[in-house]
Design an enzyme around this catalytic site. Structure first.
Site, PDB file in Angstrom:
ATOM      1  N   TYR A 119     -59.965 -87.005 -35.017  1.00 38.29           N
ATOM      2  CA  TYR A 119     -61.370 -87.344 -34.819  1.00 38.29           C
ATOM      3  C   TYR A 119     -61.456 -88.856 -34.854  1.00 38.29           C
ATOM      4  O   TYR A 119     -61.370 -89.466 -35.904  1.00 38.29           O
ATOM      5  CB  TYR A 119     -62.242 -86.771 -35.936  1.00 38.29           C
ATOM      6  CG  TYR A 119     -62.596 -85.321 -35.742  1.00 38.29           C
ATOM      7  CD1 TYR A 119     -61.736 -84.322 -36.159  1.00 38.29           C
ATOM      8  CD2 TYR A 119     -63.799 -84.959 -35.142  1.00 38.29           C
ATOM      9  CE1 TYR A 119     -62.072 -82.983 -35.973  1.00 38.29           C
ATOM     10  CE2 TYR A 119     -64.131 -83.628 -34.967  1.00 38.29           C
ATOM     11  CZ  TYR A 119     -63.264 -82.647 -35.382  1.00 38.29           C
ATOM     12  OH  TYR A 119     -63.594 -81.326 -35.208  1.00 38.29           O
ATOM     13  N   HIS A 152     -71.843 -74.810 -30.359  1.00 34.97           N
ATOM     14  CA  HIS A 152     -70.464 -75.290 -30.460  1.00 34.97           C
ATOM     15  C   HIS A 152     -69.678 -74.568 -31.549  1.00 34.97           C
ATOM     16  O   HIS A 152     -70.131 -74.435 -32.678  1.00 34.97           O
ATOM     17  CB  HIS A 152     -70.498 -76.784 -30.755  1.00 34.97           C
ATOM     18  CG  HIS A 152     -69.152 -77.388 -30.906  1.00 34.97           C
ATOM     19  ND1 HIS A 152     -68.264 -77.478 -29.866  1.00 34.97           N
ATOM     20  CD2 HIS A 152     -68.529 -77.916 -31.983  1.00 34.97           C
ATOM     21  CE1 HIS A 152     -67.151 -78.045 -30.299  1.00 34.97           C
ATOM     22  NE2 HIS A 152     -67.292 -78.317 -31.575  1.00 34.97           N
TER      23      HIS A 152
END
Ligand SMILES: *[C@@H]1O[C@H](CO)[C@@H](O)[C@H](O)[C@H]1NC(C)=O
Ligand SMILES: *[C@@H]1O[C@H](CO)[C@@H](O)[C@H](O)[C@H]1NC(C)=O
Ligand SMILES: *[C@@H]1O[C@H](CO)[C@@H](O)[C@H](O)[C@H]1NC(C)=O
Ligand SMILES: *[C@@H]1O[C@H](CO)[C@@H](O)[C@H](O)[C@H]1NC(C)=O
Length: 497
Positions: free
Chosen positions: A166, A348
């Site tokens: 990330y 999501h």
């Protein structure tokens, strides 16, 4: 000439050129530092490295070489460096100046907060140097990879050869001369990286620290000071998603006096094969207009807290993971508004997700769900416009099944930005620190143990986090127990013969 010291630096491996592009419509003025400054030849990228416009940088590159040109308001020396951490050392540094029409230039490196050390092997080359009434201009080139790892930094933004990364990158919105509406968002993916760039989320928050611009960090690692509370999602995109257009009557405000100007691009790289050496410059292109639309849009994030509290037991054929955005939180966010209208949704989940349902309750009864995706496909995620706008009112409660998040686009803007929940497993232990080791010791192969887990989970209190930058108070945290709705939603009977 005094002992040269590097004056300015650019941060972290030149990722500046790599991630999100804010492509603003053409009438937007560029920061004042570039007024009247033209480089000696066209460059693909430029940036102002200081707040007052005294240090301007242009650059371009191909597979082998990167060329820089700096315009600096000085008649002394100019220092320029690259470092991984945005700090003065360890850095790859060049220092140059022009004296009596002759340009001087050398390749150095720093190892401490001390004058830079001359490189034994000179790998940066001066192409041009001049001094005018106002500035010193230096143009120089080096190989992308100088093969001098000891003294030069490698210039690359590599997707780490780890299965999941990330990466977070901070952008500061330049002064665009007042309020605009964001009307379109479109992904720009580096060709070849389509399978690696798994999702991008853009958060927005206020911040006055000019040094944050360009900072790059691991999102769930060492978050820089001043960014810990930057959680307001305004754009969510994932693999498979295409351009998103706001409906004609709504836009998201950008550039107004009270619009935050710090943007964080979180890019999730999914690299299960641990491919190495991949360079990425993917981002999102945002289109703004000065023609302000009728309604102010915003986005709320709902869903499960992203942490270990979301447990999907192994060996289950089907498992339902759910989270809540409670009526208490929505009431608080609505304030004196009677309702908001949801017009879009982005659902999501990760690889385990098979179906996502965003349900809607009011006063104990279930209404038409905001969205049901019963064939959730990790490789095709898209912000969807709702067929009809759905009003969310006081007393409304949304919840969602299956892991992760729903991002809901709505208008008019309210102050609630984040509405998430997680079980605290007080049914397993009152000491939260003991829960995780206890769960890890569960014998998950046993169906009876998995059944016990389901029971404990259903008995657990749920911690609800409800927050917004301008909400008063900014954050509400409280626990509650799940109460099943009195009436579940049933589809109207089909009128087909
Ligand atoms: C790459 O850039 C360098 C420096 O500008 C130039 O000399 C070289 O010819 C370029 N290579 C290609 C393949 O364009
Ligand atoms: C609602 O509250 C906002 C600020 O909390 C205020 O600016 C606005 O005037 C209020 N509207 C009404 C109709 O009371
Ligand atoms: C909520 O439901 C109760 C009965 O279940 C009813 O008396 C009440 O009027 C309802 N409130 C609203 C706002 O619809
Ligand atoms: C875990 O459960 C399985 C199935 O019930 C059982 O066969 C196995 O022996 C258990 N393992 C341990 C370490 O208790």
């Amino acid at each position: 000439m005094d002992q040269p010291l590097p004056l300015f630096e650019i941060c972290n491996r030149m990722t500046r050129y790599l991630i999100a592009v804010f492509v603003l419509v053409s009438y937007v003025t560029v920061a004042s530092g570039f007024m009247g400054i033209t480089p000696t030849e066209p460059f693909s990228y430029s940036n102002q490295l200081d707040t007052s416009g005294n240090y301007l940088l242009f650059w371009k590159f191909n597979d082998t070489y990167i060329t820089f040109e700096v315009h600096v308001k000085t008649h002394g020396y100019v220092g320029f460096g690259l470092s991984d951490n945005g700090k003065m050392y360890p850095a790859d540094v060049v220092v140059g100046w022009v004296e009596d029409g002759v340009a001087h230039f050398k390749d150095y490196h720093t190892t401490a907060h001390a004058p830079p050390v001359l490189d034994k092997h000179q790998d940066w080359f001066l192409l041009h140097g001049e001094e005018n009434d106002f500035r010193t201009v230096l143009k120089f080139v080096r190989k992308i990879d100088t093969c001098d790892e000891a003294e030069d930094k490698r210039i690359e933004f590599l997707i780490p050869a780890a299965s999941t990364t990330y990466n977070c990158r901070v952008f500061r919105m330049p002064n665009i001369g007042g309020k605009h509406h964001m009307i379109k968002v479109e992904p720009i993916i580096t060709p070849g990286n389509e399978l690696l760039v798994h999702h991008m989320v853009i958060y927005r928050c206020s911040g006055n620290d000019p040094n944050l611009d360009g900072v790059n960090y691991m999102c769930f690692g060492d978050v820089p000071q001043g960014l810990q509370q930057c959680y307001h999602t305004i754009i969510a995109w994932a693999i498979g998603g295409q351009a998103f257009y706001y409906p004609n009557h709504v836009g998201l405000s950008v550039g107004a006096l009270d619009d935050p100007d710090i943007y964080i691009l979180e890019t999730h790289y999914d690299n299960p094969a641990k491919k190495s050496g991949v360079i990425d410059n993917s981002g999102q292109r945002i289109t703004l207009t000065r023609n302000i639309r009728q309604h102010e849009a915003d986005m709320i994030q709902m869903g499960h807290q992203v942490d270990w509290t979301q447990n999907i037991p192994p060996f289950e054929k089907a498992y339902d993971s759910h989270s809540y955005c409670s009526s208490q939180c929505i009431d608080h966010g609505l304030g004196n508004l009677t309702e908001i209208k949801a017009f879009g949704i982005f659902q999501h989940a990760h690889l385990l997700g098979r179906a996502i349902k965003t349900r809607h309750f009011r006063n104990g009864s279930e209404l038409l769900p905001l969205a049901i995706d019963s064939n959730y496909d990790f490789d095709f995620q898209q912000t969807r416009l709702l067929r009809n706008e759905i009003p969310i009112r006081h007393g409304g409660l949304s919840t969602q099944n299956e892991m992760c998040a729903s991002f809901i686009l709505y208008y008019p803007k309210m102050e609630l930005q984040n509405c998430i929940s997680s079980p605290i497993y007080d049914s397993i232990s009152n000491d939260v620190n003991k829960v995780r080791p206890l769960l890890e010791a569960y014998n998950w192969t046993s169906p009876q143990v998995r059944e016990v887990f389901r029971e404990k989970l259903s008995e657990s209190s749920i911690l609800h986090t409800c927050q917004g930058d301008k909400m008063v108070p900014q954050i509400l945290k409280y626990t509650f127990h799940e109460t099943p709705p009195k009436n579940e939603y049933t589809r109207p009977v089909s009128e087909c013969p």
